[in-house]
Design a protein around this motif. Structure first.
Motif, PDB file in Angstrom:
ATOM      1  N   UNK A  33     -41.120  11.368 -31.613  1.00 33.20           N
ATOM      2  CA  UNK A  33     -41.496   9.954 -31.734  1.00 33.20           C
ATOM      3  C   UNK A  33     -40.405   9.110 -32.375  1.00 33.20           C
ATOM      4  N   UNK A  34     -39.484   9.764 -33.047  1.00 31.63           N
ATOM      5  CA  UNK A  34     -38.354   9.058 -33.660  1.00 31.63           C
ATOM      6  C   UNK A  34     -37.100   9.129 -32.788  1.00 31.63           C
ATOM      7  N   UNK A  35     -37.253   9.649 -31.554  1.00 33.49           N
ATOM      8  CA  UNK A  35     -36.149   9.639 -30.601  1.00 33.49           C
ATOM      9  C   UNK A  35     -35.336  10.917 -30.502  1.00 33.49           C
ATOM     10  N   UNK A  36     -35.744  11.974 -31.170  1.00 39.34           N
ATOM     11  CA  UNK A  36     -35.003  13.230 -31.113  1.00 39.34           C
ATOM     12  C   UNK A  36     -35.352  13.991 -29.848  1.00 39.34           C
ATOM     13  N   UNK A  37     -34.409  14.758 -29.331  1.00 38.88           N
ATOM     14  CA  UNK A  37     -34.662  15.663 -28.209  1.00 38.88           C
ATOM     15  C   UNK A  37     -35.288  16.934 -28.783  1.00 38.88           C
ATOM     16  N   UNK A  38     -36.325  17.430 -28.124  1.00 41.73           N
ATOM     17  CA  UNK A  38     -37.000  18.649 -28.557  1.00 41.73           C
ATOM     18  C   UNK A  38     -36.754  19.732 -27.516  1.00 41.73           C
ATOM     19  N   UNK A  39     -36.275  20.883 -27.974  1.00 39.69           N
ATOM     20  CA  UNK A  39     -36.118  22.051 -27.111  1.00 39.69           C
ATOM     21  C   UNK A  39     -36.987  23.157 -27.703  1.00 39.69           C
ATOM     22  N   UNK A  40     -38.016  23.554 -26.958  1.00 40.81           N
ATOM     23  CA  UNK A  40     -38.907  24.621 -27.412  1.00 40.81           C
ATOM     24  C   UNK A  40     -38.300  25.940 -26.947  1.00 40.81           C
ATOM     25  N   UNK A  41     -37.850  26.718 -27.903  1.00 43.14           N
ATOM     26  CA  UNK A  41     -37.073  27.906 -27.584  1.00 43.14           C
ATOM     27  C   UNK A  41     -37.849  28.906 -26.734  1.00 43.14           C
ATOM     28  N   UNK A  42     -39.117  29.097 -27.009  1.00 44.54           N
ATOM     29  CA  UNK A  42     -39.888  30.060 -26.223  1.00 44.54           C
ATOM     30  C   UNK A  42     -40.012  29.628 -24.763  1.00 44.54           C
ATOM     31  N   UNK A  43     -40.012  28.329 -24.502  1.00 43.77           N
ATOM     32  CA  UNK A  43     -40.104  27.844 -23.119  1.00 43.77           C
ATOM     33  C   UNK A  43     -38.872  28.240 -22.307  1.00 43.77           C
ATOM     34  N   UNK A  44     -37.714  28.220 -22.945  1.00 51.22           N
ATOM     35  CA  UNK A  44     -36.492  28.623 -22.239  1.00 51.22           C
ATOM     36  C   UNK A  44     -36.577  30.094 -21.849  1.00 51.22           C
ATOM     37  N   UNK A  45     -37.080  30.906 -22.753  1.00 45.97           N
ATOM     38  CA  UNK A  45     -37.213  32.330 -22.468  1.00 45.97           C
ATOM     39  C   UNK A  45     -38.293  32.574 -21.412  1.00 45.97           C
ATOM     40  N   UNK A  46     -39.363  31.805 -21.458  1.00 40.73           N
ATOM     41  CA  UNK A  46     -40.441  31.947 -20.455  1.00 40.73           C
ATOM     42  C   UNK A  46     -39.927  31.641 -19.055  1.00 40.73           C
ATOM     43  N   UNK A  47     -39.080  30.648 -18.940  1.00 38.40           N
ATOM     44  CA  UNK A  47     -38.491  30.336 -17.624  1.00 38.40           C
ATOM     45  C   UNK A  47     -37.715  31.529 -17.084  1.00 38.40           C
ATOM     46  N   UNK A  48     -36.971  32.171 -17.954  1.00 40.47           N
ATOM     47  CA  UNK A  48     -36.180  33.334 -17.561  1.00 40.47           C
ATOM     48  C   UNK A  48     -37.089  34.516 -17.219  1.00 40.47           C
ATOM     49  N   UNK A  49     -38.185  34.655 -17.968  1.00 40.11           N
ATOM     50  CA  UNK A  49     -39.158  35.721 -17.746  1.00 40.11           C
ATOM     51  C   UNK A  49     -39.762  35.618 -16.340  1.00 40.11           C
ATOM     52  N   UNK A  50     -40.078  34.415 -15.929  1.00 38.73           N
ATOM     53  CA  UNK A  50     -40.646  34.207 -14.594  1.00 38.73           C
ATOM     54  C   UNK A  50     -39.670  34.689 -13.524  1.00 38.73           C
ATOM     55  N   UNK A  51     -38.390  34.452 -13.723  1.00 42.20           N
ATOM     56  CA  UNK A  51     -37.369  34.838 -12.742  1.00 42.20           C
ATOM     57  C   UNK A  51     -36.990  36.316 -12.822  1.00 42.20           C
ATOM     58  N   UNK A  52     -36.923  36.867 -14.044  1.00 39.28           N
ATOM     59  CA  UNK A  52     -36.309  38.181 -14.231  1.00 39.28           C
ATOM     60  C   UNK A  52     -37.208  39.249 -14.844  1.00 39.28           C
ATOM     61  N   UNK A  53     -38.449  38.898 -15.167  1.00 41.38           N
ATOM     62  CA  UNK A  53     -39.335  39.886 -15.767  1.00 41.38           C
ATOM     63  C   UNK A  53     -39.636  41.007 -14.780  1.00 41.38           C
ATOM     64  N   UNK A  54     -39.727  42.214 -15.282  1.00 35.65           N
ATOM     65  CA  UNK A  54     -40.028  43.366 -14.439  1.00 35.65           C
ATOM     66  C   UNK A  54     -41.535  43.428 -14.179  1.00 35.65           C
ATOM     67  N   UNK A  55     -41.957  43.981 -13.044  1.00 34.24           N
ATOM     68  CA  UNK A  55     -43.392  44.090 -12.762  1.00 34.24           C
ATOM     69  C   UNK A  55     -44.113  44.819 -13.898  1.00 34.24           C
ATOM     70  N   UNK A  56     -45.166  44.210 -14.414  1.00 35.30           N
ATOM     71  CA  UNK A  56     -45.945  44.805 -15.495  1.00 35.30           C
ATOM     72  C   UNK A  56     -45.347  44.669 -16.874  1.00 35.30           C
ATOM     73  N   UNK A  57     -44.177  44.055 -16.985  1.00 36.60           N
ATOM     74  CA  UNK A  57     -43.510  43.917 -18.289  1.00 36.60           C
ATOM     75  C   UNK A  57     -44.122  42.756 -19.068  1.00 36.60           C
ATOM     76  N   UNK A  58     -44.515  43.008 -20.305  1.00 37.14           N
ATOM     77  CA  UNK A  58     -45.056  41.932 -21.137  1.00 37.14           C
ATOM     78  C   UNK A  58     -43.937  40.977 -21.529  1.00 37.14           C
TER      79      UNK A  58
END
Length: 111
Positions: A15-40
């Motif tokens: 709300x004060x104009x800062x950019x927010x990067x949620x670190x877990x979201x970046x990893x989740x994006x990678x998980x969708x692309x590269x996660x192994x079948x059945x891998x948590x």
């Protein structure tokens, strides 16, 4: 810890104009692309850190930062290697958000 209020604090900065990067979201994006079948997600995160180093999530987050982004919140730092990487890139301030689990999610608000 989950539910401690990190996203509430981030919203104040947003709300004060800062950019927010949620670190877990970046990893989740990678998980969708590269996660192994059945891998948590947790196993995937461990595998990524073992393969690429403990600062891999921070490196993924820096890919989201543009030259014009001057004030940035990295929400969800997990280890010292990530902090060290951010310190090498720019001025870094660490803000720990902690709330005892006994408080639960009572809707506290920072203003």
């Amino acid at each position: 810890m989950p539910g401690a209020g990190k996203s509430v604090v981030s919203e104040v900065f947003r709300n004060k104009g800062w950019k927010i990067v949620v670190m877990s979201e970046q990893l989740k994006r990678r998980y969708v692309k590269e996660g192994l079948p059945g891998e948590s997600f947790e196993k995937f995160a461990s595998r990524m850190r073992e393969k690429y180093g403990r600062d891999i999530v921070a490196r993924l987050c820096l890919e989201e930062v543009r030259e014009e982004d001057k004030l940035i919140v990295m929400e969800g730092v997990r280890n010292w290697e990530e902090v060290e990487l951010f310190k090498r890139v720019g001025e870094t301030l660490i803000l720990a958000v902690h709330a005892p689990q006994s408080l639960g999610r009572r809707g506290y608000c920072l203003g």
